[in-house]
Design a protein around this motif. Structure first.
Motif, PDB file in Angstrom:
ATOM      1  N   PRO A  55       0.830  -1.218   0.000  1.00 54.44           N
ATOM      2  CA  PRO A  55       0.000   0.000   0.000  1.00 54.44           C
ATOM      3  C   PRO A  55       0.863   1.266   0.000  1.00 54.44           C
ATOM      4  O   PRO A  55       1.888   1.343   0.683  1.00 54.44           O
ATOM      5  N   GLY A  56       0.467   2.244  -0.779  1.00 49.39           N
ATOM      6  CA  GLY A  56       1.175   3.514  -0.809  1.00 49.39           C
ATOM      7  C   GLY A  56       2.508   3.478  -1.524  1.00 49.39           C
ATOM      8  O   GLY A  56       3.311   4.402  -1.383  1.00 49.39           O
ATOM      9  N   SER A  57       2.773   2.418  -2.292  1.00 47.94           N
ATOM     10  CA  SER A  57       4.072   2.299  -2.965  1.00 47.94           C
ATOM     11  C   SER A  57       3.912   2.174  -4.474  1.00 47.94           C
ATOM     12  O   SER A  57       4.543   1.346  -5.120  1.00 47.94           O
ATOM     13  N   THR A  58       3.039   2.986  -5.021  1.00 45.18           N
ATOM     14  CA  THR A  58       2.856   3.015  -6.473  1.00 45.18           C
ATOM     15  C   THR A  58       4.059   3.687  -7.129  1.00 45.18           C
ATOM     16  O   THR A  58       4.582   4.684  -6.622  1.00 45.18           O
ATOM     17  N   VAL A  59       4.500   3.127  -8.240  1.00 44.89           N
ATOM     18  CA  VAL A  59       5.621   3.712  -8.988  1.00 44.89           C
ATOM     19  C   VAL A  59       5.201   3.905 -10.438  1.00 44.89           C
ATOM     20  O   VAL A  59       4.237   3.305 -10.911  1.00 44.89           O
ATOM     21  N   SER A  60       5.931   4.737 -11.151  1.00 51.75           N
ATOM     22  CA  SER A  60       5.608   5.016 -12.542  1.00 51.75           C
ATOM     23  C   SER A  60       6.886   5.177 -13.350  1.00 51.75           C
ATOM     24  O   SER A  60       7.898   5.694 -12.851  1.00 51.75           O
TER      25      SER A  60
END
Length: 346
Positions: free
Chosen positions: A310-315
């Motif tokens: 959770p809260g560790s989205t990357v792009s």
């Protein structure tokens, strides 16, 4: 004891100076958690040939696409040429695989030279088509589809039928001709596949526990009985698909990985608990599986439990107005180094 305790591998956002990598999944100077790879990337000049069972399924096809890209880059230790190789039961899987490759991997293509049709009821038949290969990716339970045996392969009569296997699902597959209780079929396919991998001299197998798996203990027991080194990957999270995925997007989440000792007792995940968890993207899971081959020691066995963090989205910054000079031709999967960092601590 400490020797059998689970190790939770989690990498925080502050461990990385930038969410971009150079494509091998190992960053040389960004994190104190970095450890040298022990898998195929440890000796990149020794190119390893990889087979993918059920690559006509979406997850299998994305795996195949990542392996194709990795094989074109030095440092991954993944071979090109006759590899990767799709292992399937009928010729229909070729069309399914190439639909995904064409849409998600810049018009990539897998010709007949990268496909082997096997009789899943015959371990010897499978073995012959795995000789000279180094590792394979298998599923515990595939999506099955009743299809005619491809002519001039292993048919005994013109009307022979078999079960095609898809890792983990193929859009539009016709499942009405598959028995409601097909557990024996899956156990048989898995046992024959593992036996064939061992007898063909493969060094390692990566096994993906799919959401269809009802009794994971049966499959881990077969691996222990056959005595081949393995990495068994499972997740208690629901799986999700990015319907507009292209490889330039890379991974979308820094996955968490829990390592359990080989041979640990495995039970099915509670479906009610799964519904409350953050979904794992199939594309992220495929990238993790390929990264396992590069990072983890093939001479050891392990069980990995995977979850989205959770809260560790990357792009990767792909799409829309991208930064000037941003390129992806030297990467097999953008941000895969984050997965390498996680796995290097397992």
């Amino acid at each position: 004891s400490a020797s059998i305790a689970a190790v939770i591998a989690f990498v925080g956002a502050d461990a990385f100076s930038t969410p971009r990598g150079h494509g091998i999944g190992i960053r040389r100077a960004s994190s104190s958690l970095y450890m040298a790879p022990k898998g195929s990337a440890a000796k990149p000049f020794e190119k390893k040939k990889i087979a993918v069972f059920g690559a006509g399924g979406y997850l299998g096809a994305v795996l195949f696409g990542f392996l194709q890209r990795a094989s074109s880059l030095y440092g991954t230790g993944i071979a090109g040429g006759p590899s990767p190789r799709m292992i399937c039961a009928t010729g229909g899987s070729s069309e399914a695989l190439n639909k995904v490759l064409g849409a998600s991997f810049k018009l990539a293509y897998a010709g007949e030279d990268l496909m082997r049709i096997v009789d899943t009821d015959d371990a010897n038949h499978i073995e012959e088509r795995l000789k000279s290969f180094d590792a394979a990716i298998l599923a515990t339970t595939y999506q099955l589809e009743r299809r005619s045996v491809t002519m001039n392969t292993y048919e005994k009569s013109p009307n022979d039928k078999t079960y095609e296997m898809y890792l983990d699902e193929r859009y539009g597959a016709w499942e009405n001709d598959v028995p409601s209780n097909d557990s024996d079929i899956h156990t048989s396919i898995f046992r024959h596949s593992v036996q064939a991998c061992k007898d063909a001299g493969l060094s390692h197998v990566v096994v993906v526990e799919t959401p269809r798996t009802e009794d994971p203990g049966k499959f881990s027991a077969i691996l222990e009985e056959e005595g081949i080194e393995y990495t068994y990957i499972r997740t208690g999270s629901p799986l999700k698909k990015d319907i507009t995925y292209t490889f330039e997007k890379g991974i979308t989440n820094r996955l968490g990985v829990v390592s359990l000792p080989a041979g640990s007792a495995l039970a099915s995940f509670d479906a009610r608990e799964m519904d409350n968890k953050l979904a794992v993207y199939r594309e992220d899971l495929a990238a993790l599986i390929v990264q396992c081959l590069m990072t983890l020691d093939w001479e050891e066995s392990r069980i990995l439990e995977v979850s989205a963090t959770p809260g560790s989205t990357v792009s990767s910054a792909y799409g829309g107005k991208m930064p000037k000079g941003l390129r992806f031709d030297k990467e097999w999967c953008p941000n895969s180094e984050l997965l390498g960092e996680v796995l290097s601590t397992v």
